[in-house]
Motif scaffolding. Sequence first.
Motif, PDB file in Angstrom:
ATOM      1  N   CYS A 368      37.953  16.142  19.362  1.00 15.81           N
ATOM      2  CA  CYS A 368      36.893  17.144  19.222  1.00 15.81           C
ATOM      3  C   CYS A 368      36.384  17.091  17.794  1.00 15.81           C
ATOM      4  CB  CYS A 368      37.447  18.536  19.515  1.00 15.81           C
ATOM      5  SG  CYS A 368      36.293  19.849  19.101  1.00 15.81           S
ATOM      6  N   ILE A 369      35.064  16.912  17.639  1.00 21.53           N
ATOM      7  CA  ILE A 369      34.501  16.864  16.287  1.00 21.53           C
ATOM      8  C   ILE A 369      33.929  18.215  15.876  1.00 21.53           C
ATOM      9  CG2 ILE A 369      34.033  14.387  16.315  1.00 21.53           C
ATOM     10  CD1 ILE A 369      31.109  15.084  17.007  1.00 21.53           C
ATOM     11  N   ARG A 370      34.208  19.240  16.653  1.00 24.94           N
ATOM     12  CA  ARG A 370      33.759  20.604  16.354  1.00 24.94           C
ATOM     13  C   ARG A 370      32.244  20.705  16.208  1.00 24.94           C
ATOM     14  NH1 ARG A 370      36.810  24.652  14.498  1.00 24.94           N
ATOM     15  NH2 ARG A 370      35.101  25.191  13.111  1.00 24.94           N
ATOM     16  N   CYS A 371      31.539  19.993  17.078  1.00 22.14           N
ATOM     17  CA  CYS A 371      30.084  19.988  16.952  1.00 22.14           C
ATOM     18  C   CYS A 371      29.465  21.259  17.513  1.00 22.14           C
ATOM     19  CB  CYS A 371      29.502  18.782  17.676  1.00 22.14           C
ATOM     20  SG  CYS A 371      29.701  18.891  19.455  1.00 22.14           S
ATOM     21  N   SER A 372      30.251  22.035  18.254  1.00 28.50           N
ATOM     22  CA  SER A 372      29.843  23.313  18.852  1.00 28.50           C
ATOM     23  C   SER A 372      28.803  23.168  19.964  1.00 28.50           C
ATOM     24  CB  SER A 372      29.371  24.327  17.795  1.00 28.50           C
ATOM     25  OG  SER A 372      28.046  24.124  17.430  1.00 28.50           O
ATOM     26  N   LYS A 373      28.585  21.963  20.431  1.00 30.34           N
ATOM     27  CA  LYS A 373      27.615  21.781  21.515  1.00 30.34           C
ATOM     28  C   LYS A 373      28.099  22.443  22.812  1.00 30.34           C
ATOM     29  CE  LYS A 373      25.158  17.547  20.163  1.00 30.34           C
ATOM     30  NZ  LYS A 373      24.721  18.053  18.939  1.00 30.34           N
ATOM     31  N   CYS A 374      29.414  22.380  23.068  1.00 24.64           N
ATOM     32  CA  CYS A 374      29.917  23.007  24.296  1.00 24.64           C
ATOM     33  C   CYS A 374      29.731  24.517  24.232  1.00 24.64           C
ATOM     34  CB  CYS A 374      31.391  22.646  24.515  1.00 24.64           C
ATOM     35  SG  CYS A 374      32.481  23.012  23.141  1.00 24.64           S
ATOM     36  N   VAL A 375      29.859  25.076  23.017  1.00 29.38           N
ATOM     37  CA  VAL A 375      29.698  26.522  22.867  1.00 29.38           C
ATOM     38  C   VAL A 375      28.258  26.905  23.182  1.00 29.38           C
ATOM     39  CG1 VAL A 375      29.872  28.462  21.281  1.00 29.38           C
ATOM     40  CG2 VAL A 375      31.507  26.592  21.121  1.00 29.38           C
ATOM     41  N   THR A 416      27.989  18.059  28.155  1.00 30.05           N
ATOM     42  CA  THR A 416      27.315  17.999  26.870  1.00 30.05           C
ATOM     43  C   THR A 416      28.191  17.420  25.758  1.00 30.05           C
ATOM     44  OG1 THR A 416      25.830  19.292  25.494  1.00 30.05           O
ATOM     45  CG2 THR A 416      27.920  20.276  25.959  1.00 30.05           C
ATOM     46  N   CYS A 417      29.494  17.320  25.983  1.00 33.20           N
ATOM     47  CA  CYS A 417      30.410  16.947  24.898  1.00 33.20           C
ATOM     48  C   CYS A 417      30.209  15.501  24.456  1.00 33.20           C
ATOM     49  CB  CYS A 417      31.860  17.148  25.318  1.00 33.20           C
ATOM     50  SG  CYS A 417      33.015  16.634  24.037  1.00 33.20           S
ATOM     51  N   PRO A 418      29.857  15.263  23.188  1.00 31.89           N
ATOM     52  CA  PRO A 418      29.650  13.889  22.719  1.00 31.89           C
ATOM     53  C   PRO A 418      30.962  13.103  22.644  1.00 31.89           C
ATOM     54  CG  PRO A 418      29.479  15.415  20.883  1.00 31.89           C
ATOM     55  CD  PRO A 418      29.621  16.247  22.122  1.00 31.89           C
ATOM     56  N   SER A 419      32.081  13.787  22.653  1.00 32.15           N
ATOM     57  CA  SER A 419      33.365  13.099  22.588  1.00 32.15           C
ATOM     58  C   SER A 419      33.967  12.897  23.973  1.00 32.15           C
ATOM     59  CB  SER A 419      34.345  13.886  21.709  1.00 32.15           C
ATOM     60  OG  SER A 419      33.940  13.832  20.365  1.00 32.15           O
ATOM     61  N   ASN A 420      33.168  13.131  25.023  1.00 36.18           N
ATOM     62  CA  ASN A 420      33.622  12.940  26.407  1.00 36.18           C
ATOM     63  C   ASN A 420      34.900  13.677  26.723  1.00 36.18           C
ATOM     64  OD1 ASN A 420      31.572  11.025  27.073  1.00 36.18           O
ATOM     65  ND2 ASN A 420      32.701   9.549  25.828  1.00 36.18           N
ATOM     66  N   ARG A 421      35.053  14.850  26.184  1.00 36.04           N
ATOM     67  CA  ARG A 421      36.304  15.569  26.456  1.00 36.04           C
ATOM     68  C   ARG A 421      36.256  16.199  27.834  1.00 36.04           C
ATOM     69  NH1 ARG A 421      39.559  15.745  22.450  1.00 36.04           N
ATOM     70  NH2 ARG A 421      40.578  17.744  22.760  1.00 36.04           N
ATOM     71  N   PRO A 422      37.348  16.070  28.595  1.00 32.79           N
ATOM     72  CA  PRO A 422      37.360  16.634  29.960  1.00 32.79           C
ATOM     73  C   PRO A 422      37.593  18.141  29.905  1.00 32.79           C
ATOM     74  CG  PRO A 422      39.428  15.507  29.489  1.00 32.79           C
ATOM     75  CD  PRO A 422      38.594  15.374  28.248  1.00 32.79           C
ATOM     76  N   LEU A 423      36.646  18.845  29.308  1.00 32.13           N
ATOM     77  CA  LEU A 423      36.836  20.275  29.052  1.00 32.13           C
ATOM     78  C   LEU A 423      37.085  21.044  30.344  1.00 32.13           C
ATOM     79  CD1 LEU A 423      33.962  20.208  26.524  1.00 32.13           C
ATOM     80  CD2 LEU A 423      36.173  21.164  25.938  1.00 32.13           C
ATOM     81  N   LEU A 424      36.177  20.855  31.324  1.00 31.79           N
ATOM     82  CA  LEU A 424      36.299  21.648  32.550  1.00 31.79           C
ATOM     83  C   LEU A 424      37.618  21.368  33.278  1.00 31.79           C
ATOM     84  CD1 LEU A 424      35.398  23.568  34.726  1.00 31.79           C
ATOM     85  CD2 LEU A 424      33.943  21.780  35.657  1.00 31.79           C
TER      86      LEU A 424
ATOM     87  N   PRO B 251      31.534  26.907  11.141  1.00 21.05           N
ATOM     88  CA  PRO B 251      31.896  27.707  12.330  1.00 21.05           C
ATOM     89  C   PRO B 251      31.248  27.218  13.617  1.00 21.05           C
ATOM     90  CG  PRO B 251      31.179  29.117  10.525  1.00 21.05           C
ATOM     91  CD  PRO B 251      30.821  27.719  10.147  1.00 21.05           C
ATOM     92  N   MET B 252      31.781  27.695  14.747  1.00 23.10           N
ATOM     93  CA  MET B 252      31.353  27.242  16.067  1.00 23.10           C
ATOM     94  C   MET B 252      30.312  28.152  16.709  1.00 23.10           C
ATOM     95  SD  MET B 252      33.046  24.502  16.676  1.00 23.10           S
ATOM     96  CE  MET B 252      33.711  24.029  18.264  1.00 23.10           C
ATOM     97  N   ALA B 253      30.365  29.441  16.454  1.00 19.58           N
ATOM     98  CA  ALA B 253      29.439  30.357  17.124  1.00 19.58           C
ATOM     99  C   ALA B 253      28.270  30.661  16.190  1.00 19.58           C
ATOM    100  CB  ALA B 253      30.167  31.646  17.491  1.00 19.58           C
TER     101      ALA B 253
HETATM  102  S1  SF4 Z   1      31.293  19.563  22.635  1.00 13.33           S
HETATM  103 FE1  SF4 Z   1      33.187  18.358  22.573  1.00 13.33          FE
HETATM  104  S2  SF4 Z   1      33.322  17.636  20.465  1.00 13.33           S
HETATM  105 FE2  SF4 Z   1      31.794  19.258  20.475  1.00 13.33          FE
HETATM  106  S3  SF4 Z   1      32.968  21.099  19.948  1.00 13.33           S
HETATM  107 FE3  SF4 Z   1      32.931  20.987  22.168  1.00 13.33          FE
HETATM  108  S4  SF4 Z   1      34.792  19.883  22.694  1.00 13.33           S
HETATM  109 FE4  SF4 Z   1      34.439  19.542  20.536  1.00 13.33          FE
END
Ligand code: SF4
Lengths: 443, 313
Positions: A368-375, A416-424, B251-253
């Motif tokens: 996870c690169i903490r890009c916050s796209k999933c958020v 949406t995750c650029p790191s292809n993380r299997p979040l769901l 931060p994320m949010a």
């Molecule tokens: S979209 Fe993927 S890489 Fe970006 S914060 Fe979420 S889990 Fe991490």
Amino acid sequence: MLKTFSLGGVHPAENKLSAAKATEILPVPAEVVIPISQHIGAPGTPVVKKGDEVKVGQVIAQSSGFVSANIHSPVSGKVFKIDDILDASGYKRQAIIIKTEGDEWMADIDRSDSIRKGITLSAEEIVKRIGEAGIVGLGGATFPAHVKLSPPPGKTCEVLIINGVECEPYLTSDHRLMLEKGEEMLVGVSLLMKALSVDRAIIGIENNKKDAIEHIRRLVSGYNGISVQPLKVQYPQGGEKQLIDACIGRQVPSGKLPIEVGAVVHNVGTAYAVYEAVQKSKPLIERIVTVTGLSVKNPGNFLVRIGTPISALIEAAGGLPEDTGKVIAGGPMMGKALASLDVPVTKGTSGVLIVPEKIAGRGKTEYCIRCSKCVSACPMGLSPYLLMTLAEKEIHDRAEEEKIMDCIECGSCSFTCPSNRPLLDYIRLGKGKVGQIMRSRIK
Amino acid sequence: MYGVVIAMIPALAASVWFFGIGALVVTLTSVLACVLFEHLIQRFILKKPTTITDGSAIVTGILLAFNLPTNIPLALIIIGAAVAIGMGKMSFGGLGQNPFNPALVGRVFLLISYPVQMTSWPKPIDSRFSYLDAETGATPLSIMKEGLITGKPFSEVLAEVPSYLELFLGVMGGSAGEIAGVALVIGLIYMLVKKIITWHIPVAVVGSVLVFTGILHLADSDAYASPMFHMLTGGLLLGAIFMATDYSSSPMATGGMILYGVGIGVITVLIRVWGAYPEGISFAILIMNAFVPLIDKYMKPKHFGEKVAAKKA
Ligand code: SF4
Ligand code: SF4
């Protein structure tokens, strides 16, 4: 003006390959396999036994609880056996297997094409008919429809919302239904309105189905209180909570049902099934299924009997392409990969998507690169990156605090995750565990 | 990550235009050193497959170079790269795990260890064809700081520095990548269009600096520089657009992003106006980096279902 829901959302490629293909009726299969659990809630109880003769529309498994549904025979013939089969996900499930002989229907079913508009039954009678007909949410949720029509004491429904969004890429069965069976569907909506005693219904349709919006708009002029709400294309607009937010600007609170904000949602396919059940005495024994995929020779929409093997559908669409990587029941976002093609169409099968090998695989999972796209993508305002970590590390109390149970499993985060993380995938696991813990607390 | 590299190309071009050979030497050395250190640490210390193809070491390399004067000796660049990658990034587990912006860790290490070399900046344009021996001069912020100390009114300070338009174009002394506001803003627009970042952090940083310095300037326009001056000088735009937005250390949010951005803006002004250094954006970002876990914990995204307030349907 186009409306949409307020939080998150993504835009997967639409790929509605079969949108212009009129629904084809498939021949009755030689054998049907009918799982006794095709809905959310308690499985049905079989009421036939091996060797019994059945007719089309005859009850073969009875609803066995408050949240459950009747199941009817989709063919006429002989019960061959009642046995465990492997379901779509590869689990063992009990099913009734019937060998088809002829096509003899129950006598009270009206098989004509004439449209019966007049509503003569009372609200209670309508709900009862819907329950008897085994109708479940046909958008894929498969929640028994009659249960949603009986609001809990103290709550009243103000508006009925009809889901014609079909936001899953590729799928077109609801789209075709609105074009081909619009009038019947609207009678169904009127029946649902009467059952709920509401005077207002809104049909939400995404703007990528302009022909359906126009067609239904033209038709609703003949009905009181029904309106069409065009919606901006955005996934997952078909999610119940998202659709209510989009149509009437109210947000269902965490852990609550739509009735909390005075809304009940049904799918267009469900409305059509309600019409057939109430006006034509026809229980839920068939449905429209989209068979599609980039390499599929003849993507289309097929009206099939429940219990037809998926392989027969694929044959009808031109056969399994050579480059097939996987076959999914449902759409690409929420559908589940099929363990075998012998599994039958059930009440909840909205589509069969054949994914070519070259795009079937998922990219390599990175950190996870903490890009916050999933958020920003999450329509429920959750923090998927965090929920995945909590699920992975089995920190269930934190996951509950972070509202993991609010997740609607739309898959926008993984998409949406650029790191292809299997979040769901992880969140689903976590949800299962947290759900168990919460239930054990109530007991 | 390569999107960020593309977004930095305008600023890189401006840097080469104003500082010539020095900019090229510093940037190339920094990028090569960062990539090399990442590869070596990953392969031989962590014993894992190399991660240099993800592009993040290149980003760190360019950002470190952007934060250095273009007449800095090679050895210092290499030390800075080693600190940035080794201490700032890999020691925390690599990409996505680092709590501080690695390039800033490198820069601040150098600033504290080699204050002289780190605070003599070549003059733009004049020094295009020289590297170590470039002619140096004061930066607008150091002139302002002097003014603050000696009590020289801001109007006189303003007379000694280029016009706002020239400042925006980058005609001033400073670190390699910070001078040309216009190039940085082009990079910002690119990143917004490509959805690499959202507007929240850059706008919060710059907005809070404008508001804070605006109040000071309104209160006493002789003692305190104008908000425009603060926005266009030093590393504010570079920091707001490229440094504070580092995924790992922000931060994320969205609410958290704004709080974090405002924190950076306020601390930057505090240091610039009352602190020991003429510029404070690097420290401000590092300080706020340290608060990110806390911000993430308390500033959650807005949950669906909070806007119940029964609108009439
Ligand atoms: S979209 Fe993927 S890489 Fe970006 S914060 Fe979420 S889990 Fe991490
Ligand atoms: S699957 Fe769940 S967590 Fe992921 S975006 Fe959808 S609602 Fe949010």
